[in-house]
Design a protein around this motif. Structure first.
Motif, PDB file in Angstrom:
ATOM      1  N   VAL A  45       0.836  -1.205   0.000  1.00 34.79           N
ATOM      2  CA  VAL A  45       0.000   0.000   0.000  1.00 34.79           C
ATOM      3  C   VAL A  45       0.872   1.256   0.000  1.00 34.79           C
ATOM      4  O   VAL A  45       0.615   2.212  -0.738  1.00 34.79           O
ATOM      5  N   VAL A  46       1.924   1.257   0.817  1.00 33.52           N
ATOM      6  CA  VAL A  46       2.801   2.423   0.902  1.00 33.52           C
ATOM      7  C   VAL A  46       3.548   2.650  -0.412  1.00 33.52           C
ATOM      8  O   VAL A  46       3.703   3.784  -0.879  1.00 33.52           O
ATOM      9  N   ALA A 103      -1.964   0.766  -3.585  1.00 33.56           N
ATOM     10  CA  ALA A 103      -3.010  -0.234  -3.833  1.00 33.56           C
ATOM     11  C   ALA A 103      -2.759  -1.475  -2.990  1.00 33.56           C
ATOM     12  O   ALA A 103      -1.637  -1.740  -2.563  1.00 33.56           O
ATOM     13  N   PHE A 104      -3.825  -2.249  -2.776  1.00 34.11           N
ATOM     14  CA  PHE A 104      -3.701  -3.503  -2.050  1.00 34.11           C
ATOM     15  C   PHE A 104      -3.173  -4.595  -2.983  1.00 34.11           C
ATOM     16  O   PHE A 104      -3.386  -4.539  -4.195  1.00 34.11           O
ATOM     17  N   SER A 158     -13.695  -3.663  -1.908  1.00 35.38           N
ATOM     18  CA  SER A 158     -14.078  -3.496  -0.505  1.00 35.38           C
ATOM     19  C   SER A 158     -13.262  -4.459   0.341  1.00 35.38           C
ATOM     20  O   SER A 158     -12.635  -5.397  -0.168  1.00 35.38           O
ATOM     21  N   SER A 159     -13.271  -4.246   1.658  1.00 32.58           N
ATOM     22  CA  SER A 159     -12.564  -5.153   2.563  1.00 32.58           C
ATOM     23  C   SER A 159     -13.096  -6.569   2.454  1.00 32.58           C
ATOM     24  O   SER A 159     -12.331  -7.542   2.487  1.00 32.58           O
ATOM     25  N   GLU A 160     -14.416  -6.692   2.313  1.00 29.93           N
ATOM     26  CA  GLU A 160     -15.013  -8.019   2.210  1.00 29.93           C
ATOM     27  C   GLU A 160     -14.533  -8.730   0.951  1.00 29.93           C
ATOM     28  O   GLU A 160     -14.186  -9.924   0.989  1.00 29.93           O
ATOM     29  N   ALA A 161     -14.494  -7.988  -0.157  1.00 33.02           N
ATOM     30  CA  ALA A 161     -14.046  -8.606  -1.408  1.00 33.02           C
ATOM     31  C   ALA A 161     -12.580  -8.996  -1.340  1.00 33.02           C
ATOM     32  O   ALA A 161     -12.181 -10.061  -1.830  1.00 33.02           O
ATOM     33  N   ARG A 162     -11.763  -8.147  -0.721  1.00 35.30           N
ATOM     34  CA  ARG A 162     -10.332  -8.478  -0.608  1.00 35.30           C
ATOM     35  C   ARG A 162     -10.109  -9.639   0.352  1.00 35.30           C
ATOM     36  O   ARG A 162      -9.197 -10.449   0.155  1.00 35.30           O
ATOM     37  N   GLU A 164      -4.218 -15.167  -7.308  1.00 39.58           N
ATOM     38  CA  GLU A 164      -2.816 -14.769  -7.303  1.00 39.58           C
ATOM     39  C   GLU A 164      -2.664 -13.382  -6.702  1.00 39.58           C
ATOM     40  O   GLU A 164      -3.588 -12.568  -6.723  1.00 39.58           O
ATOM     41  N   LEU A 165      -1.462 -13.121  -6.160  1.00 41.24           N
ATOM     42  CA  LEU A 165      -1.143 -11.769  -5.721  1.00 41.24           C
ATOM     43  C   LEU A 165      -1.116 -10.841  -6.934  1.00 41.24           C
ATOM     44  O   LEU A 165      -0.690 -11.231  -8.021  1.00 41.24           O
ATOM     45  N   ARG A 166      -1.572  -9.615  -6.740  1.00 44.91           N
ATOM     46  CA  ARG A 166      -1.535  -8.628  -7.813  1.00 44.91           C
ATOM     47  C   ARG A 166      -0.467  -7.588  -7.484  1.00 44.91           C
ATOM     48  O   ARG A 166      -0.770  -6.417  -7.259  1.00 44.91           O
ATOM     49  N   LEU A 167       0.791  -8.027  -7.413  1.00 47.50           N
ATOM     50  CA  LEU A 167       1.868  -7.093  -7.099  1.00 47.50           C
ATOM     51  C   LEU A 167       2.050  -6.108  -8.240  1.00 47.50           C
ATOM     52  O   LEU A 167       2.008  -6.475  -9.421  1.00 47.50           O
ATOM     53  N   SER A 168       2.260  -4.859  -7.885  1.00 50.37           N
ATOM     54  CA  SER A 168       2.387  -3.810  -8.894  1.00 50.37           C
ATOM     55  C   SER A 168       3.600  -4.058  -9.780  1.00 50.37           C
ATOM     56  O   SER A 168       4.689  -4.374  -9.283  1.00 50.37           O
TER      57      SER A 168
END
Length: 454
Positions: free
Chosen positions: A238-239, A243-244, A250-254, A267-271
């Motif tokens: 995030v920092v 982005a997450f 939303s928190s629920e979706a994440r 999968e992780l969505r790393l930038s």
């Protein structure tokens, strides 16, 4: 905070022992924090019962009110547990990257039943939170340097045998000199072997998959240090990117995405903008199972420092001017002022341009804070945190810099932040020269001598 309800509304001007309440700073579900100023004389009729005494108190502080004297019996049980967790940790741990607690009070004021019995923690006053920074400036330029300090605080906490349990941007505070402190230890727990027991709730976006639907017994939720490592991985993404690392609006979706990720269906969505070093760190922190995560926070800290470029001379953001004095007998004030500070915080205290001539390892300069006036060779500012052989971090780096570049003791080894045998020998040499006990441990007396003009 305009328009937001306070967990504990306290009128401005309310006196509690030596403190006068000023403006609210932040409020959450369980507590409200107010700015306060101290008064050296006079007491109010609603003076609280003092439960600890940490010596001389600062002129300004933050008062954290927890409504432990009101609410329903079930709510009181939870609130008192939260307050006791935080007080226990802050009384036992004194680390440079953890917010300092000066005192713990209990309000005794029957005329104000909404406050009567409330617990009040007298805390080191911060200038803002990382959460407020990110709200104004996603992916701030100073983010990597702050992450190195956050990781250092996490290492100090784990090394002492504690799990934070709720690491997130709102619980990272930023001080007047731009340095970071971990705070809000309501969910903190002391390890009992490989696990600790925490309350059965936390912040979903920073909770690892295995704790999203945990088994809770009478002692709470079983939690491992790997939960903090996961939270650090989310916070770091995030920092650095704004982005997450998992999808969802939303928190629920994440949280659902995190569960799918743990089961191998997401999968992780790393930038793609992350460097290889940061991508490797985040993958190791955000491994789907606790056993795969980078739980050695000492090794993790070294990797984060290298990725952030802060291993030797950390460059930290500033929030307000500091009057640096150049290392000369005249101690003349530096006059040049650089551009506006990079960070602006959504707090009652506005940021101002940073002063020129901050310290470097090679050129220590004089500064002043609540602990006193003395030389600084980095951004540690430590006066009373004891370090010894085998320790590491920014405090050790500053020690090495002061020994070498202020006191001329060159046999200190590398300025690498590792308290090895050569650094130990240099400390002993300095302590003998200063007329101190030559035990090789750097505590308050040695720090004060180190910061004095040679």
């Amino acid at each position: 905070m305009t328009g937001r309800p306070y967990a504990v509304p306290v009128p401005k001007g309310y006196r509690i022992g030596p403190w006068e309440v000023r403006d609210p700073v932040a409020s959450g579900a369980f507590a409200t924090v107010y700015e306060a100023v101290g008064h050296t004389s006079g007491t109010s009729t609603d003076a609280p019962r003092r439960t600890s005494d940490a010596g001389e108190l600062p002129q300004r502080a933050a008062l954290k009110f927890l409504p432990t004297g009101t609410r329903t019996p079930r709510q009181l049980h939870h609130l008192r547990d939260l307050a006791e967790r935080e007080v226990q940790l802050l009384r036992r741990l004194r680390s440079p990257r953890l917010i300092r607690m000066y005192d713990a009070l209990t309000v005794d004021d029957p005329d104000h039943p909404e406050l009567d019995g409330a617990s009040v923690l007298v805390l080191e006053r911060a200038e803002g939170s990382l959460d407020a920074v990110l709200a104004r400036t996603p992916a701030p330029e100073s983010g990597p340097a702050l992450l190195a300090q956050i990781c250092e605080g996490l290492h100090q906490l784990h090394h002492a045998g504690w799990v934070h349990g709720d690491l997130k941007p709102a619980n990272v505070l930023l001080m007047a000199d731009g340095s970071a402190r971990l705070a809000d230890f309501n969910m903190a727990s002391e390890l009992e072997g490989t696990h600790a027991y925490a309350p059965g709730f936390a912040t979903p976006d920073y909770t690892p998959p295995e704790l999203l639907w945990p088994e809770v017994d009478e002692r709470g939720t079983r939690i491992r240090p790997s939960a903090d490592v996961w939270a650090f991985g989310v916070l770091a993404h995030v920092v650095l990117t704004g982005a997450f690392p998992l999808p969802g609006g939303s928190s629920e979706a994440r949280s659902d995405a995190a569960m799918r990720y743990a089961r191998g269906r997401e999968e992780l969505r790393l930038s793609p903008g992350l460097s290889d070093a940061w991508r490797d760190i985040l993958r190791d922190c955000l491994a789907p199972t606790h056993a795969e995560r980078a739980t050695d926070t000492a090794a993790l800290l070294r990797r984060v420092e290298e990725a952030a470029g802060t291993s030797r001379t950390p460059r930290l953001p500033r929030l307000r001017p500091r009057r640096w004095r150049r290392p000369a007998l005249s101690a003349a004030l530096a006059a040049a002022v650089v551009g506006a500070a990079a960070l602006v915080y959504a707090t009652p205290w506005e940021s101002e341009p940073a002063a020129a001539a901050p310290p470097t390892c090679e050129k220590p300069v004089v500064y002043e804070n609540a602990d006193g006036r003395g030389y600084m060779a980095g951004h540690s500012g430590t006066w009373d945190f004891t370090i010894k052989r085998g320790d590491g971090g920014s405090q050790v780096r500053e020690l090495q810099c002061l020994l070498r570049h202020l006191h001329g003791i060159t046999e200190v080894g590398e300025v690498d932040g590792d308290f090895g045998p050569m650094t130990h020998g240099a400390v002993v040499t300095f302590q003998k020269r200063a007329g101190l006990d030559a035990d090789g441990m750097v505590g308050p007396a040695t720090w004060r001598a180190l910061r004095a003009e040679p």
